[in-house]
Each structure stands twice: as structure tokens, then as C-alpha cells.
Design an enzyme around this catalytic site. Structure first.
Site, short mmCIF file in Angstrom:
data_model
loop_
_atom_site.label_atom_id
_atom_site.label_comp_id
_atom_site.label_asym_id
_atom_site.label_seq_id
_atom_site.Cartn_x
_atom_site.Cartn_y
_atom_site.Cartn_z
N GLN A 1 -9.69 -5.04 6.72
CA GLN A 1 -8.89 -4.72 7.89
C GLN A 1 -9.50 -3.58 8.71
O GLN A 1 -8.81 -2.91 9.48
CB GLN A 1 -7.46 -4.36 7.48
CG GLN A 1 -6.71 -5.52 6.85
CD GLN A 1 -5.26 -5.19 6.59
OE1 GLN A 1 -4.44 -5.09 7.49
NE2 GLN A 1 -4.93 -5.01 5.32
N LYS B 1 0.82 -1.22 0.00
CA LYS B 1 0.00 0.00 0.00
C LYS B 1 0.85 1.27 0.00
O LYS B 1 0.63 2.19 -0.77
CB LYS B 1 -0.93 0.01 1.22
CG LYS B 1 -2.05 -1.01 1.16
CD LYS B 1 -3.06 -0.81 2.27
CE LYS B 1 -2.57 -1.31 3.60
NZ LYS B 1 -2.51 -2.77 3.68
N THR B 2 1.84 1.31 0.90
CA THR B 2 2.66 2.52 1.03
C THR B 2 3.45 2.77 -0.25
O THR B 2 3.56 3.91 -0.71
CB THR B 2 3.62 2.38 2.23
OG1 THR B 2 2.86 2.07 3.39
CG2 THR B 2 4.39 3.67 2.47
N ARG C 1 -0.64 -11.30 9.78
CA ARG C 1 0.62 -10.74 10.29
C ARG C 1 1.76 -11.74 10.09
O ARG C 1 2.92 -11.39 10.20
CB ARG C 1 0.54 -10.41 11.79
CG ARG C 1 -0.53 -9.43 12.25
CD ARG C 1 -0.55 -8.15 11.50
NE ARG C 1 -1.51 -8.20 10.40
CZ ARG C 1 -1.45 -7.40 9.33
NH1 ARG C 1 -0.50 -6.52 9.20
NH2 ARG C 1 -2.35 -7.50 8.37
N ASP D 1 -4.27 7.57 3.26
CA ASP D 1 -3.86 6.19 3.60
C ASP D 1 -4.80 5.62 4.66
O ASP D 1 -5.42 6.38 5.41
CB ASP D 1 -2.41 6.23 4.11
CG ASP D 1 -1.78 4.84 4.14
OD1 ASP D 1 -2.33 3.90 3.53
OD2 ASP D 1 -0.71 4.70 4.77
N GLU D 2 -4.90 4.29 4.75
CA GLU D 2 -5.71 3.60 5.77
C GLU D 2 -7.12 4.19 5.86
O GLU D 2 -7.64 4.46 6.95
CB GLU D 2 -5.02 3.66 7.16
CG GLU D 2 -3.63 3.04 7.21
CD GLU D 2 -3.65 1.51 7.14
OE1 GLU D 2 -4.73 0.91 6.93
OE2 GLU D 2 -2.58 0.91 7.30
#
Length: 676
Positions: free
Chosen positions: A245, A20-21, A595, A214-215
């Protein structure tokens, strides 16, 4: 996603470990380099300073430090603060306004609360600053002003409890106090940011040609409104998020903001990032099988760049002690099996709630495995656990002054620090303990001190005496804790002084479970065992690098480990018995599973202690629903889970080591460590 036309609103729905980043930073660089956007015309919003710094570092490599420094980048709070400084007067502020930190906010609310003391006492309500501030913060997150909250309360005041009424009034007074002192709290930065960006038909944000968030699934109502206002002039928006998420509904996050954006920006296009660079194929298959049970979710998948590798483990154990022991021994075994290619810091134990950490901490300690609690305190260092134990220490040993000092005014009895100091000084002169002095004052066998305490200490002295009598008659430590809660009103004290009351009570319930393991244990032996379970080792950043991480699933979001272990995958835990949103609970388990990079363990037990009694447990419906035979689900004859620990061969070690970018272990080293 990077090359998508800048004038068409874009939702990038990106699964865990899908970069994503990288996509967001590369899109910013593309807008500047290929489309000629001025860096100063781009607004990039993150949720944490850490994320903003990471994005800044990546952009510096792509664009250079000069152009990167011109991009308006940071958290919602930072961006609002920057604009409010410049245009403060347009929203009724002075440009030299102060931003109140949490401690200052508490002090202001504390002063305001004092004026309601008599009313609250009359209603038998104890209200702490933290609880008031939490309720005010949630109101601001939903865009509810003090005036609106007061109007709602006054309209139906006969139906609402006095606590809500007091909070609404304090909210209004708190805002007034902030205005008088020319200050804003953190939530006000967003509230006033919305006002500012609405001002003068959005002139303040004319500079913004493209906003990137973002997020996005974690945005609340006010943050969504901010995005809308910043994007108002040019309506060019890119958001990155993953509805799978979305796990912060309890913190006012609105996953519905994704649908709201598609309605407010009808031309919005959707791009899915489905390539996962983090986890093995088998971990992704199991994780997807869990989250795909939610039929309302946006349909998307994940493909891995790594081999299928070792299947996740789904292990049933008889009890939580055996479960914790299995986790500890399996960590030791994997470290040995990898011949030094894995170390303690490569392991994480992820918990649905923090009270579950007690047995895990104990098992790791017994095996000599160092551990740290991510973003929290170890079990026996938690305030409510220390308070409870201090009461019992005082019952067992009246001479123990630290315990006396800790609990003589908990719950609040109007005995301040100066009074406690006077009691200790006078007791020292009389060569008796402070508790003995209180008992003498209570019984009228010695004069009171100044200011007098006799009328304040009755319940405290009575509680200690009854507990002491019960202990002498052989009451179990678990029963003593239950009596203590009843005699002191400690549970009600927690309810009225902490907004995370439920979590704190779960910790006390776990302490009762610990005490109940050996019902015949004398109080003194129990206290000794509790003290020996504490770990006073300093947890600095350097030592944290060599420790197993114990974390809640929520705190682990955004992080990754080679090996992840999730205990208590049972009904009542996943989904949590107090949760009102089953699908958010399912997403939380999905987040926890994703994770893991190389190995994933889910464990559950036949019987688990609750309220000091062993109670039957069932495997979580999130797992059992995958098949009639709850152990495994078959897809093309390939099982999702192993019902036992994996037996590792050389190719397994080589695959995982390469995946982690490490040298494969020397097989002689493996053999030696396994033998050890």
C-alpha cells in the site's frame, strides 16, 4: 505480534483490512500491562490526528483514561512540537516560538518573491508562492537544508534553470525570515526535531523505552531519521505497515525505509498479518492476482474471514458516456436489489485522476443520484474550469461583470482589485460594460484611468476580440478553448502558479472533451450545458451521509465501502502515462480494489475522448497480463472476474448483509423496489 518480546525490533506487515490499528493498540496495552512499561515511556506515532484520536479511544477502553493520557502519542509533528517547546534553547530557538500555518508561510514567501520580480519578468517566468513552498517542503522531507540546496545550485548553476536558482535563494531567505520572527513552519518541526533528538547524545529522548510507528511505508527520509533518533537509547521499535500500500512516492515517501530499518536494526523480526476482515474471498483473490505480478514485493498473502460471494465485475463499454451510465444504473439496481439494506453512501467511485469525475458526476445527476467529491471540488467548481468558462462567458456576453472580474487579471497583468473596482465604477457612470470600457481605452477612444491600464490590457483585449470573431464565424466550443489557451498563455500560467499543474491541465482537457461531444453546438448552448452540469447543493456532513462518494484512489486509502467501482482501468490510466513507477501504479490499483467489502466493479472502454478526439483504449496491462484471455484468469477453474453485472439471489443478499452487520432485506421489499 502483540506478545512479541519488547526488546526485539519488530516489523508487522499487515495487509488491507487485517486489523493494523487493533494490533498496534493492543501491543501498547500489552507492553504496559504485562511487561510493566510506564505509559510515559512509550511513544506511538501516527500520520494523522484522526488516527491518533482513534488509537487513544481504543486504549482508553483497554487501559483507562489516566494511563492512556500519559502515553506520548500523536503525529510526528505533534511529538516534535512538544519536545521542542521544552528544549527549544538547545537548538537555537526561544521556547515561545510560533508555528506558522500555510497562509502565513505563503505571505512570507510572497514578500520575498517581490524582490525577484524584475529578474523573473526578464526570464519570462511566473512563479507563485505555492510552487516555491512545495519545492521547499520536498527538500525538507529529504533532509536537504537551504545551504545544501544553494550549494548544489551554485555548483551547477549554468546547467540549472533560473526558477530552481530563485527557489534555492528564497529557501535560504525564508528560513532566515522564520528565524528572525522566532517561528517554524510545519516541515521545520520535523527538521528541528531531528536536530534536537541528536543533541547531547540523545539525552532528550532517554524517556522513550519503546517507539511504535503506524503506516510506516509512508514515512519519508526525515521521518525515518526521527524514528531512529527517538529509538536511539533503547533500540526498541515496533512498526506497522504494508509495502503493497505504498502509493505516496510522489509525496517523498520512501518504501525503502522498511529495508533500511532491517539494516539499521539487524535483529528485526517480521510478522505477517494475513487475515482480512473486510472483503469477500473473491475480491481478495482478484486484488492479490493484481499485486502479485510485482516480483520484487515482499511475499505475503491475504485470507478472508468472509464467504467467497459474488465475483468482481470486469465490464467493457463502448465509450466513457456509456461507462458512466453503466455505473449510475448499476448503483440504482443494487440499491433496489438489496431492498433498502444498501443506500447511496455505501457506494464509492474511485478514480485514478480527478478529471475522470466529469462524466460520472453527469451520469449520476441524470439518474437523480446524489454524490459528493471526497476531499475536493466537483468538476465544474474547479478553478481552472471556472476560469476557462469565464473567458467564454465574456466572449458570449460582454455585460457579464462577474466573468470580467474573474479573468481580467488571469494570467496576471498587473491589474489589481482597486483598478478593477475603478474600471467597474467608471463603466457604470458611462452606462457601458467594463469590457467595453477597456476596449475603448485600448483603442484610444476614451481617456485612460488612474493608475493607467492601457499598456497592460493589450493582450487581454486582443484575445477577447479574436475569440469573439471565431465564435461569430461558427468555431466549435472545443476549438475556442484551444484558441483561448494559446491567446492568453493560460497553460503557462497554470504551470508557473500551481504545483499540481498536470492535474489542472487534465481538467481543461476534459472540458475540451465535453465541448467536443457535439462539435456543431453553438458557444451559448455549450455554456448553458456547463452551467446546468454544476451542482450547488450544500455538502455538509449530514447530507454527505446520503451520497455516493467520488474520490481519487489516493484519497480513498484507509477507507472502505460495501460497493466500489473503478472506471478507466486502461493503459495510460493504470499505469498512469505520467508515472515513472509502474509498480507504485500497480499498488495503487490494489489499494483501490481492497477498499471494497462486498462488490467490486472494474470498467474500461473501447474508445475514450482525449484532446477532443475519440481514441482507442486497451484494458490495463495489470489486468490483461493475468491471462491470455484478458477477461478472466482461471485458478482451479474458478474465474477471477465476471464479464457482466452479477445476477443476485437471496443467499447473495443474505451473505453481504450479514458481512456488513445488517439485517438481510425483506424479499417482498426487494421485489417491490426492483419493479419500481
Amino acid at each position: 505480534a502483540v506478545e512479541h518480546p519488547p526488546d526485539v525490533p519488530l516489523q508487522i506487515l499487515a495487509g488491507p483490512g487485517s486489523g493494523k490499528t487493533r494490533v498496534l493498540t493492543t501491543r501498547i496495552a500489552y507492553l504496559i500491562s504485562k511487561h510493566g512499561f510506564a505509559p510515559s515511556s512509550i511513544c506511538a506515532v501516527t500520520f494523522t490526528n484522526k488516527a491518533a484520536n482513534e488509537m487513544r479511544e481504543r486504549l482508553t477502553k483497554l487501559l483507562g483514561s489516566q494511563r492512556t493520557s500519559e502515553i506520548r502519542m500523536g503525529t510526528f509533528h505533534a511529538l516534535c512540537a512538544m519536545s521542542l517547546r521544552r528544549y527549544a534553547t538547545s537548538v537555537g530557538l526561544e521556547s515561545n516560538f510560533t508555528v506558522c500555518d500555510a497562509d502565513e508561510s505563503k505571505k512570507i514567501v510572497g514578500r520575498l518573491l517581490k524582490t525577484y520580480n524584475a529578474f523573473l519578468e526578464e526570464k519570462n517566468i511566473s512563479l507563485k508562492e505555492g510552487v516555491v513552498l512545495s519545492m521547499i517542503s520536498k527538500a525538507k522531507a529529504k533532509g536537504t537544508s537551504a545551504e545544501e540546496m544553494l550549494a548544489t545550485v551554485n555548483k551547477g548553476s549554468h546547467k540549472l534553470d533560473p526558477l530552481t536558482h530563485v527557489v534555492a535563494e528564497i529557501y535560504a531567505e525564508y528560513q532566515s525570515a522564520l528565524r528572525k520572527s522566532n517561528s517554524l513552519d510545519f516541515d521545520d518541526l520535523l527538521v528541528y526535531g531531528v536536530k534536537l533528538f541528536k543533541w547531547n547524545n540523545g539525552q532528550v529522548v532517554r524517556w522513550c523505552k519503546h517507539v511504535l510507528v503506524d503506516e510506516f511505508q509512508d514515512t519519508n527520509t526525515t521521518q525515518y531519521e526521527l524514528m531512529m533518533r527517538i529509538a536511539a537509547a533503547h533500540r526498541c521499535v515496533t512498526i506497522v505497515g504494508d509495502p503493497d500500500q505504498s502509493i505516496y512516492g510522489w509525496r517523498s515517501a520512501e518504501v525503502e525505509n522498511l529495508a533500511k530499518m532491517r539494516k539499521d536494526f539487524p535483529a528485526t523480526k517480521e510478522i505477517l498479518l494475513e487475515q482480512n476482515y473486510r472483503s469477500t474471498g473473491s475480491i481478495l483473490a482478484a486484488s492479490l492476482a493484481i499485486v502479485e505480478q510485482d516480483k520484487t514485493r515482499i511475499r505475503k498473502s491475504l485470507r478472508t474471514t468472509h464467504p467467497t460471494s459474488t465475483l468482481p465485475v470486469l465490464q467493457q463499454l463502448p465509450s466513457e458516456q456509456m461507462e458512466a451510465q453503466f455505473i449510475a444504473l448499476e448503483i440504482k439496481r443494487l440499491v433496489a436489489e438489496f431492498g433498502g439494506a444498501l443506500n447511496w453512501s455505501d457506494f464509492a467511485v474511485l478514480l485514478r485522476f480527478s478529471a475522470l469525475s466529469r462524466t460520472v458526476e453527469s451520469a449520476l445527476q441524470k439518474q437523480g443520484i446524489p454524490s459528493r467529491v471526497l476531499g475536493g471540488h466537483k468538476f465544474f467548481d474547479r478553478v481552472e474550469v471556472k476560469d476557462t468558462l469565464a473567458y467564454l462567458q465574456l466572449v458570449d456576453n460582454h455585460l457579464f461583470v462577474p466573468a470580467f472580474m474573474r479573468v481580467v487579471n488571469v494570467p496576471a497583468r498587473g491589474i489589481g482589485e482597486k483598478t478593477v473596482a475603478e474600471l467597474i465604477l467608471r463603466a457604470s457612470r458611462l452606462n457601458i460594460s467594463p469590457l467595453q470600457l477597456l476596449e475603448k481605452i485600448h483603442d484610444g477612444r476614451t481617456p485612460d484611468i488612474k493608475p493607467p491600464v492601457k499598456r497592460k490590457i493589450g493582450a487581454f483585449v486582443t484575445a477577447i476580440r479574436r475569440l469573439r470573431e471565431s465564435a461569430q464565424q461558427g468555431a466549435s466550443p472545443a476549438d475556442l478553448i484551444r484558441q483561448l489557451l494559446d491567446l492568453t498563455g493560460y497553460e503557462e500560467h497554470l504551470r508557473k502558479t500551481h504545483d499540481d499543474f498536470d492535474t489542472r491541465m487534465e481538467n481543461i482537457e476534459e472540458l475540451i472533451n465535453f465541448a467536443a461531444v457535439a462539435q456543431t453546438t453553438p458557444l451559448r448552448v455549450f455554456l448553458q450545458a456547463s452551467m446546468l452540469s454544476t451542482d450547488s447543493e450544500a455538502q455538509d456532513e449530514q447530507s454527505a451521509n446520503e451520497k455516493v462518494t467520488i474520490s481519487t484512489c489516493h484519497a480513498a486509502k484507509g477507507l472502505e465501502w460495501p460497493v466500489v467501482m473503478i472506471p478507466a482501468v486502461e493503459n495510460g490510466v493504470f499505469p498512469f502515462y505520467r508515472s515513472e513507477d509502474t509498480e507504485e501504479e500497480r499498488r495503487l490499483l490494489y489499494v483501490a480494489c481492497t477498499r471494497a467489502q462486498g462488490f467490486l466493479y472494474l470498467t474500461h472502454v473501447s474508445n475514450r475522448m482525449a484532446g477532443g478526439e475519440a481514441k482507442k483504449r486497451e484494458l490495463s496491462e495489470f489486468i490483461s497480463v493475468l491471462s491470455k484471455a484478458p477477461r478472466v484468469r482461471i485458478i482451479s477453474q474458478i474465474p477471477l472476474f465476471l464479464p457482466h453485472s452479477p445476477r443476485l439471489a437471496t443467499p447473495d443478499r443474505v451473505n453481504v448483509a450479514r458481512m456488513l452487520g445488517r439485517q438481510p432485506p425483506d424479499e417482498r421489499q426487494v421485489a417491490r423496489r426492483v419493479a419500481d
